[in-house]
Structures are given as structure tokens and as C-alpha cells.
Design a protein around this motif. Structure first.
Motif, PDB file in Angstrom:
ATOM      1  N   THR A  69     -21.442 -23.642  27.321  1.00 22.18           N
ATOM      2  CA  THR A  69     -21.784 -23.359  26.180  1.00 22.18           C
ATOM      3  C   THR A  69     -23.342 -22.663  25.990  1.00 22.18           C
ATOM      4  OG1 THR A  69     -22.563 -24.186  24.135  1.00 22.18           O
ATOM      5  CG2 THR A  69     -22.797 -25.914  26.065  1.00 22.18           C
ATOM      6  N   THR A  70     -23.489 -21.727  25.300  1.00 20.91           N
ATOM      7  CA  THR A  70     -25.032 -21.447  25.015  1.00 20.91           C
ATOM      8  C   THR A  70     -25.782 -22.348  24.279  1.00 20.91           C
ATOM      9  OG1 THR A  70     -24.398 -19.999  23.146  1.00 20.91           O
ATOM     10  CG2 THR A  70     -24.287 -19.002  25.215  1.00 20.91           C
ATOM     11  N   ALA A  71     -25.184 -23.446  23.744  1.00 19.03           N
ATOM     12  CA  ALA A  71     -26.007 -24.402  23.165  1.00 19.03           C
ATOM     13  C   ALA A  71     -26.828 -24.013  21.872  1.00 19.03           C
ATOM     14  CB  ALA A  71     -26.385 -25.375  24.146  1.00 19.03           C
ATOM     15  N   ASP A  83     -31.358 -14.989  23.445  1.00 15.07           N
ATOM     16  CA  ASP A  83     -32.092 -15.584  24.491  1.00 15.07           C
ATOM     17  C   ASP A  83     -31.196 -16.532  25.110  1.00 15.07           C
ATOM     18  OD1 ASP A  83     -34.147 -13.972  23.972  1.00 15.07           O
ATOM     19  OD2 ASP A  83     -35.476 -15.250  23.018  1.00 15.07           O
ATOM     20  N   ASN A  84     -30.593 -17.528  24.407  1.00 17.54           N
ATOM     21  CA  ASN A  84     -29.735 -18.408  24.655  1.00 17.54           C
ATOM     22  C   ASN A  84     -28.541 -17.855  25.592  1.00 17.54           C
ATOM     23  OD1 ASN A  84     -31.137 -20.153  22.955  1.00 17.54           O
ATOM     24  ND2 ASN A  84     -29.655 -21.518  23.111  1.00 17.54           N
ATOM     25  N   ALA A  88     -28.115 -18.681  29.414  1.00 15.63           N
ATOM     26  CA  ALA A  88     -26.460 -19.335  30.003  1.00 15.63           C
ATOM     27  C   ALA A  88     -25.875 -18.366  31.027  1.00 15.63           C
ATOM     28  CB  ALA A  88     -25.638 -19.588  28.624  1.00 15.63           C
ATOM     29  N   ILE A  89     -26.128 -17.124  30.729  1.00 17.72           N
ATOM     30  CA  ILE A  89     -25.351 -16.188  31.917  1.00 17.72           C
ATOM     31  C   ILE A  89     -26.242 -16.356  33.081  1.00 17.72           C
ATOM     32  CG2 ILE A  89     -24.767 -13.788  32.570  1.00 17.72           C
ATOM     33  CD1 ILE A  89     -24.130 -13.416  29.358  1.00 17.72           C
ATOM     34  N   ARG A  90     -27.280 -16.284  33.109  1.00 20.52           N
ATOM     35  CA  ARG A  90     -28.295 -16.337  34.379  1.00 20.52           C
ATOM     36  C   ARG A  90     -28.006 -17.721  34.765  1.00 20.52           C
ATOM     37  NH1 ARG A  90     -32.834 -13.526  35.656  1.00 20.52           N
ATOM     38  NH2 ARG A  90     -33.404 -13.108  33.456  1.00 20.52           N
ATOM     39  N   THR A  91     -27.874 -18.748  34.461  1.00 20.98           N
ATOM     40  CA  THR A  91     -27.736 -19.958  34.938  1.00 20.98           C
ATOM     41  C   THR A  91     -26.341 -20.167  35.819  1.00 20.98           C
ATOM     42  OG1 THR A  91     -29.036 -21.379  33.406  1.00 20.98           O
ATOM     43  CG2 THR A  91     -27.560 -22.531  34.573  1.00 20.98           C
ATOM     44  N   ILE A 123     -28.526  -7.490  28.627  1.00 17.61           N
ATOM     45  CA  ILE A 123     -28.557  -8.629  29.284  1.00 17.61           C
ATOM     46  C   ILE A 123     -28.060  -8.216  30.774  1.00 17.61           C
ATOM     47  CG2 ILE A 123     -27.613 -10.763  29.843  1.00 17.61           C
ATOM     48  CD1 ILE A 123     -27.450 -11.390  26.825  1.00 17.61           C
ATOM     49  N   THR A 124     -26.901  -7.472  30.940  1.00 12.72           N
ATOM     50  CA  THR A 124     -26.513  -7.143  32.425  1.00 12.72           C
ATOM     51  C   THR A 124     -27.649  -6.219  32.926  1.00 12.72           C
ATOM     52  OG1 THR A 124     -24.158  -6.845  31.398  1.00 12.72           O
ATOM     53  CG2 THR A 124     -24.804  -5.702  33.456  1.00 12.72           C
ATOM     54  N   GLN A 125     -28.264  -5.290  32.181  1.00 14.26           N
ATOM     55  CA  GLN A 125     -29.475  -4.482  32.776  1.00 14.26           C
ATOM     56  C   GLN A 125     -30.478  -5.461  33.224  1.00 14.26           C
ATOM     57  OE1 GLN A 125     -30.635  -1.501  30.022  1.00 14.26           O
ATOM     58  NE2 GLN A 125     -28.685  -0.235  30.457  1.00 14.26           N
TER      59      GLN A 125
END
Lengths: 467, 463
Positions: A69-71, A83-84, A88-91, A123-125
């Protein structure tokens, strides 16, 4: 005659839904993403959106379900949750390193109309190398439209969109887009059927590799199997695209455009005619005659229909399921000579009105009960497990199908597809009716059991055990 | 504003965690860290609120939100009822895009009417969720109007998921009861031994392991919040002479405010295990006598405790050998993180660790006292580490909730459900014996030898 005009699918606008038949589309999207090797679905929403879906998937499959979840909290929801999402994707990309990370928006992010496509591009960039080998998939399945199969369809289309690249044609290989209504058992049968023609295949998604209930050798934070990552790059390397279920059409159309391959959508592969269409299509693709094993399977199905029809003809079967599962079940029941007084589904889709049911409704499990009572009762209910209440109220056994089935173990191995799956369902329907009627045999006529409203019926001491 | 009503819930003097904070920390509320995106687990505030109130069996519980909030979630806990099963129905406004654009207050209004016409409940609870909270639906106003129109309470439960965790939702549910329910009606009669249980949800009939004990002592359970409760009995809670907060993490605010407003003494306790059960009965007897109940209640309670404890010791004998020395990893929350430790120790088992990530400071202290070593108090254990502990045999069995079960099962080790999806009641003296039997059966199940054995073509095969 059953009327077939397209207005006959009733879509009552009810303020109060009572005992939903529907689950949420993001849950369906998550399930499809779990059918990819090292897959991980991520819900963009509040923690609860994920927790509820997770618990229900666990209760059905009795397997570990990777789902994150992005919570979002109240503030992030109002100001925007990008930002969330990025955090989340980074984590997940750096810790769990999924091969495929599927982003599933929820009603919360949909209501705010976040531009996910743009967000994900940025975000991908920004993530750059942190993303590693992880393929990001956008599975836009708003909570507001449809149920599990619509979410599943959106995720599969998202995977095709993110992964499918032009590839040289590959002889004797079929890319199969598998619908949400196919169980693990169905997928095994489907693969065997394809291979019986000397063909190989890629199944997308493939729950038979991930949620088939095997005991893994280590703990995994991502899905335990499914369509291999490498096969996603090669979705276009085939000689044909086969889609099972009408809801797979958008994904199939996209894959057809990307690959230039011929695309066939089979609405259902259940029942004699549905299975025949599959086998005939495979015979055409392989340019081979139908092998003896499949001819034998067909003959066994015909014999099981003969054996089953004695119990089944004229029996009244009420059915509740998502559209493509409903198609398969109504076909199977009516092939046996059953009558379907009421069929309830989750969303209105093209072609449903042609189904041979007396009444077709988009509704809930209370509609299933009420409409069936109005129609004079039934002998058998076919529906997911929460319909047990309706079935008990209707004094009919329940044959559990679809999602969820929370009071059964191993339901993922039940089969509905092809000659073998159809045979199993035919025999199961006949046996359920026979078992239910056995309690009423050799009783005086006053206890004549169905068509409900007589007092003798309700006062009857006949036990009404759930099927 | 909802945020205005949240502030006092964060500042809960009955909460030991809160008492230990500085003024600044207290003002920041209960979620200073917030859940981490991509690494969070657990329910939302709506989940917590619904868990707390849904066991009120004769009420209609309507979830005002999109299908995810109820379609994925209805009838999923094993709270048991001795009567109505209206609480198990999945009632929702199932919001569509059109509803969101047009505003969904009218739909909610109609849904309330339909529920009342169809089920004729004594009360309706309406649960707010994120989407209508975001679009600004005023469910308070709708509920107030519906209460007037239908001549029965229609109660807004304002705990949309995104305001916080499940635990916050539990407390907001408590606030809802304090604002709209408790004290709104009077019981026909009262007795000097009337009690109230708070945050006892009658999971698989836990409560019914306890009620015979109260009956034997002449103690009347006037009001249970909310296991197997009828709406009316919840309104009577203010006439109890003493109350017990069973899951203190969930609803300590209710216990404290019953004391503050109506002078009802409360204590935090548990029915998990023999020691906790005896302690709870003793405390009730003492508090009731202090409040004016006949003094012999204390002696009668001691006599009952002695009798029951002797009976448990006798009936536990057949399980003693199987359980002795077995190592348990306990991964649960609330009062269970310490109460189950004492239970397992009483059974002769060794607890190698208990998770206190969802415990109050009071709970952590009790767990530390029982286990003796700080390092046995665990925070969140990563699944991979949990898997290793089990696979390498550092624990013989894990006790936890449904979500972590597969870590144990994939490690091919026994697992027993201690949470709400279990199928057996573990409360009280009888529950102790049920738990002992389930543990013994689970540990001894032949399946573990089979799944840890090898196929004839594998290394390590023994015929």
C-alpha cells in the motif's frame, strides 16, 4: 422461448446493496499481477484498501499474498499522493525487487483524479537506477466500475502495454490471455490441451504457477511463480493470440496491434460447444487434426451429459457470478437441460442478454434470493460462498464457484473449462441435485419439496444442509 | 470538523503511552510516524471502527462508500450471536462515479430508509469512508434527519480509513458510543452486581466461556461492548457498577469516560488463560463490593476460582506431556501479547518471543515481567526472519493471526490462529483447556512429519 433483446438485463438502481456479489476491481487487478513471476501489486490508497483485499485473497487461496500500500493519510489524499507513491515504489523496488510492480489506483486516488500516467512517467525518471530490473505496470481499475474481472482485465492490458515489444513471429507458439474466471485447475487443463497439439504457449496471467498451493523452498516477498518475466518481453513472439473470456478483449486487441498476430477471443471454453471452439481453433493454429486424447475427452463429456441429464432436466438453477463466469455456468446448466430462472451478475457487458436465463440482473446476493423466490424457488444455487445464506433461505444446496470461496479449501483446483472441466461440472450439478432430492424421496406428496410457498415446505423437517 | 473531534481522542489520559509523552508529543497525536508507504501492514480507521461496533447483533450496519470498503470486507470476523444475525449482512451504498459527482447524501438517505423498511432494526450505524469524507458528504446531518424521520437512532460513525490506524478507529467507535448511544436509555431494573465489559467482541463465542462464571456468582452482565450485544444493552452501560476493558488498546477511552461521567470504576484485564481470568473475577468482586454489593461476593468468588482452577489442573493432565518444553513464537497484539504468554507458561511451554508492537506500555511491562528478558519482547519481525526462526527450529510452533500464518506453514512448522478468524474459543477456564487441546493436536498432527520428510529419490529419504 427466452427473450433476447438487449434491454432485458435489469440494472435496478438500488440505494442499498445487501450482501454484495461484487468485490473491488483493484482486488482483481492485484490477483492478475500475482499471476506473473515475482509480481507485486501496490494499491495507491489508504491502508485499509489493501488490508481488506489482502485478507479476502488469503481467505480464498490460503496462501501468502504479496500486496502493498502507498498508505495515504488524510493530508496526502487532499494534497496529492505522488510522494507516497514514489516512496512506496522506491522501497519495494530496492527491497523486494519484484520483476513486475503493478500500480493499482483505488477509489480514493480516482476521486481526486490524479494523473497517474504522468506521475508514473516522472517517478520512473526520478528513480533511475533504483528501479533496477523492475517493470512498472499501471493497472487503472477504478473501484466504481465493475468487479474482479474488470480489474483483472485492466491489469492484463497494463502488462501488455508495458511489456509487449515487436518480436519475430514464433511458429507453433500461442500467447494466451487468460480470463479471471479460469481457475488454477482450468489453466492446467488449458495448457495440456494446447500442448496436445504439439504447440507451446505463454499463459498471461498464470496463477497455476503462483497460487496453486505448492510448498515453496524459501520465503518470498513477491509472487512465487506465474508468467516468467522473460516471456513478457516475448508476448509478441507467437503465431497466434488467444484470449479466453470476453473481458480479455481489450488486452487482446492491444496485443494484436503490437504484434500483428491473428487474435481470437473465445467468450467461454466451457460446455460442449465452448470446448469445441477451443479445440477447433487450436487445430487450425497447429494445422493438425484433433488428437485421440481430446476426442476421448469429448466422448466422456457427452457420456457424462447423458448420465447427468436424468437428474438435471427441468431442474431450476439460480446462478450468481461475474459476467464471463456466468456465461460458462449458464451454458453448462442449460446444456444439461436445467432451467435458469434467475441469473445475477456484477456488471452489464455486451452479449449477456443472449444468455438463456429467464431473468438477468445486475445486483447482489439479496437480489438472487428475492428474484428466485418471486420466480417460485429453485433446486440448486450456483454462486460464491457468501451466497450460503441465500441458498439456505431458498432451501436449496449451494454449489460454490468463483470468488470468494471462504469456507472451502482447494477451490482453485476445481475445473470448469474444456471437455474435462465441463464433465466435472455436469456430474457435480447432477450429484448435488440428486443428493438434495434424496432426502425427499419416498415421502408423501404433501412434502413435495420445491416451488416454495406451501406451508408443508416450510414446516418440513427435512434438514437443509449446505452443499 | 472531524479533526477537532480527533484531538481529544489522541489525548487519552487512560492510555499509558499517552501519559508517558511530553505535551508537544501529545499534541502531535497518535501517529507521529505514520505508516511507511510500501512497507505497511494493517487496517485503517474504518476497519477498526467497524470491528468495534459490528458485533452489536440487532443493528443494521451500513457502510457508506465504494465497493472496496464492504464488498471485500463483509461478514469476515467470527463474532458470534445468540440471536439476530442482521450484523452479518453486508449493507453498503456501493458508490458509483455518478454518485460521487452528484453527491451521495440522497443515496445514503434512501439506503437508510430501505434498511429500516426491510430489517426493522432498533438502530442503524452508518460508517463514513474516505471517498464521501473527501467529497464532503455530511453524514452527521443525514443521520440526524433520519433519526427524526424514522423515530430510531441512526448513528454516524465518523472514522474514514485515511484518518489513521485500526486502533484509532477502535477509539473513534468508542467516542461514537459515548456521544450517541451510552446513557440514552435506562434499564428496567438495576442490581448491585451489574457490570459492563468493554472491547469484548465474542469471537467464536469467547464471551460464552465467561458468562456462566458471572451467572454462578450472581453477577449480571448488564452491557457488553459489543460482543453478542443488543443495541439496547449498550445504551445501559452507564448503569453498570464496574467495568472491565478487555482489549485495553482498543477502547480504554470508554472505560475512562464511564468512570469520569458516571463514576463507574474500571480496570484493564483479560480472559486469556487461568491466571488472567481469576484475576478479572477477583477484581470485579472487589470493585462491586466497594460499590455496595454484598460482601460475601468476595468469598464466593474465591471459592469459585479455587474450584475452577482445580478442575482445570485435573483436566489439563492429558495434554501436559505433549506441550511441556515446546518453544512458541507469539506474534499477536493487544492484551494477548502478555496474557497468552502467561497462559502458555502455565501449560509448561517456553515462549521464545512475543510481539509487543501493538501493546500498551502496561502490556509491555507485563510481558517483560513474565519473560524476564527484554530481547524476548519483539517489534515487527520481518517475514524472512520469522521464516528462519521457524525453519531452523528455534520455535516449534507459531501463534499469530491469519496474515502471518504462511510464514510458518511455508517453513513447514505448526501454526495456530490466535486472532479473530480462529474457530475455537480460548477465553476463560474452559477456553484454556480448548487452547491446550488445539495446541496438542496441532503439534502432534501427522502432517508435519510428512511435509518435512523426503521423497524416495531425494537425499535424506528414510523409508
Amino acid at each position: 422461448m427466452i427473450p433476447t433483446d438487449s434491454r432485458r438485463v435489469e440494472t435496478p438502481r438500488k440505494a442499498l446493496t445487501i450482501d454484495p456479489l461484487k468485490v473491488s476491481p483493484p482486488l482483481g487487478a492485484a490477483l492478475a499481477l500475482l499471476g506473473v513471476e515475482r509480481g507485486m501489486p501496490l494499491f495507491h490508497g489508504s491502508q485499509g484498501c489493501t488490508a481488506f483485499a489482502l485478507v479476502l485473497l488469503v481467505r480464498h487461496f490460503r496462501e501468502a499474498i504479496p500486496l502493498q500500500t502507498t498508505a495515504l493519510g488524510e493530508i496526502e489524499t487532499i494534497l496529492g499522493g505522488t510522494d507516497n507513491l514514489e516512496a512506496a515504489i522506491r522501497t519495494l523496488a530496492t527491497k523486494s525487487k519484484p520483476a513486475v510492480l503493478g500500480i493499482c489506483p483505488t477509489a480514493l486516488t480516482d476521486t481526486r483524479s490524479e494523473d497517474m500516467t504522468a506521475d508514473l512517467r516522472q517517478i520512473t525518471q526520478r528513480l533511475g537506477d533504483d528501479l533496477g530490473e523492475t517493470l512498472l505496470v499501471h493497472a487503472p481499475a477504478p473501484d466504481y466500475v465493475g468487479g474482479l474481472q474488470e480489474g483483472w482485465a485492466a491489469a492484463v492490458r497494463g502488462i501488455v502495454d508495458a511489456a509487449a515489444r515487436p518480436r519475430p513471429r514464433r511458429a507453433d507458439h500461442v500467447t494466451v490471455l487468460a480470463g479471471a474466471h479460469l481457475t488454477v485447475g482450468d489453466l492446467d487443463l488449458l495448457r495440456d490441451t494446447i500442448e496436445a497439439f504439439g504447440l507451446t504457449c505463454t499463459l498471461l496471467p498464470d496463477l497455476s504457477g503462483s497460487l496453486d498451493g505448492h510448498v515453496p523452498e524459501t520465503w518470498s516477498p513477491v509472487s512465487l511463480g506465474g508468467t516468467p518475466r522473460a516471456a513478457l518481453d516475448d508476448l509478441c513472439a507467437a503465431s497466434a493470440v488467444l484470449a479466453i473470456g470476453e473481458h480479455m478483449r481489450p488486452a487482446a486487441t492491444l496485443l494484436g496491434e503490437r504484434s500483428g498476430l491473428p487474435v481470437t477471443v473465445l467468450e467461454t471454453i466451457s460446455g460442449v460447444k465452448g470446448a469445441d471452439r477451443l479445440v477447433a481453433e487450436l487445430s487450425k493454429i497447429a494445422k493438425r487434426p484433433v488428437p485421440a486424447t481430446l476426442r476421448r475427452d469429448r466422448s466422456r463429456l457427452l457420456d457424462s451429459l447423458i448420465d447427468s441429464h436424468f437428474a438435471a432436466i427441468g431442474q431450476r438453477v439460480a446462478i450468481a457470478a461475474e459476467p464471463d463466469m456466468l456465461r460458462a455456468l449458464v451454458t453448462l446448466a442449460t446444456d444439461l437441460g436445467c432451467r435458469v430462472p434467475v441469473a445475477v451478475t456484477t456488471t452489464k457487458v455486451p452479449g449477456l442478454d443472449a444468455l438463456p436465463a429467464d431473468r438477468l440482473l445486475v445486483g447482489d446476493l439479496d437480489d438472487l434470493q428475492t428474484a428466485t423466490e418471486e420466480a417460485g424457488g429453485c433446486d440448486l444455487v450456483i454462486a460464491p460462498s457468501p451466497a450460503i445464506r441465500a441458498a439456505n433461505a431458498l432451501h436449496a444446496p449451494l454449489l460454490r464457484v468463483g470468488f470468494p470461496q471462504v469456507d472451502r479449501v482447494g477451490s482453485q483446483h476445481d475445473t470448469f473449462a474444456g471437455y474435462q472441466g465441463s464433465r466435472r461440472v455436469a456430474l457435480t450439478i447432477a450429484n448435488a441435485i440428486t443428493e438434495s432430492h434424496a432426502a425427499h424421496h419416498l415421502r408423501p406428496p404433501a412434502h413435495h419439496h420445491h416451488h416454495a410457498q406451501t406451508e408443508a415446505h416450510h414446516d418440513s423437517a427435512t434438514p437443509v444442509a449446505p452443499y | 470538523m472531524l479533526t477537532d473531534r480527533l484531538a481529544p481522542v489522541f489525548d487519552e489520559p487512560g492510555c499509558a503511552t499517552n501519559r508517558a509523552k511530553t505535551d508537544a508529543q501529545r499534541k502531535a497525536g497518535c501517529k507521529p510516524k505514520g505508516p511507511a508507504p510500501g512497507a505497511a501492514a494493517g487496517g485503517c480507521a474504518f476497519d477498526g471502527a467497524k470491528i468495534s461496533l459490528q458485533p452489536i447483533v440487532d443493528a443494521a450496519h451500513i457502510v457508506h462508500g465504494p465497493i472496496a470498503c464492504e464488498g471485500n470486507n463483509w461478514d469476515n470476523r467470527h463474532s458470534a450471536s445468540s440471536g439476530s444475525d442482521l450484523y452479518r449482512r453486508g449493507l453498503t451504498t456501493d458508490l458509483t462515479e455518478l454518485d460521487v459527482i452528484q453527491g451521495s447524501e440522497k443515496k445514503l438517505w434512501k439506503a437508510i430508509r430501505q434498511a429500516i423498511e426491510k430489517f426493522d432494526p432498533p438502530a442503524v450505524f452508518v460508517y463514513q469512508t474516505c471517498v464521501p469524507a473527501l467529497t464532503g458528504d455530511d453524514i452527521r446531518a443525514v443521520c440526524a434527519a433520519a433519526t427524526e424521520r424514522h423515530g430510531r437512532p441512526v448513528i454516524p460513525v465518523e472514522a474514514p480509513g485515511f484518518v489513521g490506524t485500526k486502533n484509532l478507529g477502535n477509539r473513534l467507535a468508542g467516542e461514537t458510543l459515548l456521544e450517541h448511544v451510552i446513557g440514552t436509555r435506562e434499564p428496567e431494573t438495576t442490581t448491585p452486581t451489574d457490570i459492563c465489559l468493554i472491547a469484548e467482541f465474542n469471537i467464536v463465542g469467547d464471551l460464552w466461556q465467561i458468562t456462566p462464571l458471572f451467572e454462578a456468582l450472581g453477577i449480571r452482565l448488564l452491557s457488553c461492548i459489543s460482543g453478542d450485544a443488543r443495541y439496547n444493552e449498550v445504551t445501559y452501560a452507564h448503569r453498570a457498577r464496574a467495568s472491565m476493558v478487555v482489549c485495553s488498546q482498543a477502547m480504554v477511552n470508554v472505560g475512562r469516560k464511564l468512570q469520569e461521567r458516571w463514576g463507574i470504576p474500571y480496570f484493564e484485564g483479560s480472559f486469556n488463560g487461568v491466571r488472567a481470568t481469576s484475576e478479572a473475577l477477583r477484581t470485579f468482586a472487589r470493585l462491586l463490593v466497594e460499590q455496595g454489593a454484598p460482601a460475601d461476593l468476595i468469598d464466593r468468588t474465591e471459592a469459585l476460582i479455587a474450584e475452577k482452577e482445580a478442575e482445570v489442573r485435573r483436566r489439563f493432565e492429558p495434554f501436559r506431556e505433549t506441550l511441556a518444553g515446546k518453544k512458541v513464537l507469539l506474534y499477536t497484539g493487544g492484551n494477548k501479547s502478555w496474557a497468552v504468554v502467561s497462559t502458555l507458561q502455565d501449560m509448561g511451554m517456553e515462549v521464545i518471543g512475543t510481539s509487543v508492537r501493538k501493546s500498551t506500555n502496561h502490556g509491555k511491562d507485563r510481558a517483560r515481567d513474565l519473560l524476564g528478558e527484554e530481547q524476548k519482547l519483539l517489534g515487527a519481525v520481518p517475514n524472512a526472519e520469522m521464516y528462519r526462526i521457524l525453519r531452523e527450529g528455534e520455535a516449534d510452533i507459531m501463534l499469530s493471526g491469519g496474515r502471518s500464518q504462511f510464514v510458518a506453514l511455508n517453513a513447514r512448522r505448526p501454526w495456530l490462529d490466535t486472532n479473530q478468524e480462529r474457530h475455537h474459543p480460548y477465553a476463560g477456564y474452559e477456553g484454556f483447556l480448548v487452547l491446550a487441546e488445539r495446541l496438542a493436536l496441532t503439534l502432534d498432527a501427522p502432517v508435519w512429519d510428512l511435509v518435512n520428510g523426503h521423497a524416495p529419490w531425494e537425499e535424506g529419504y528414510t523409508p
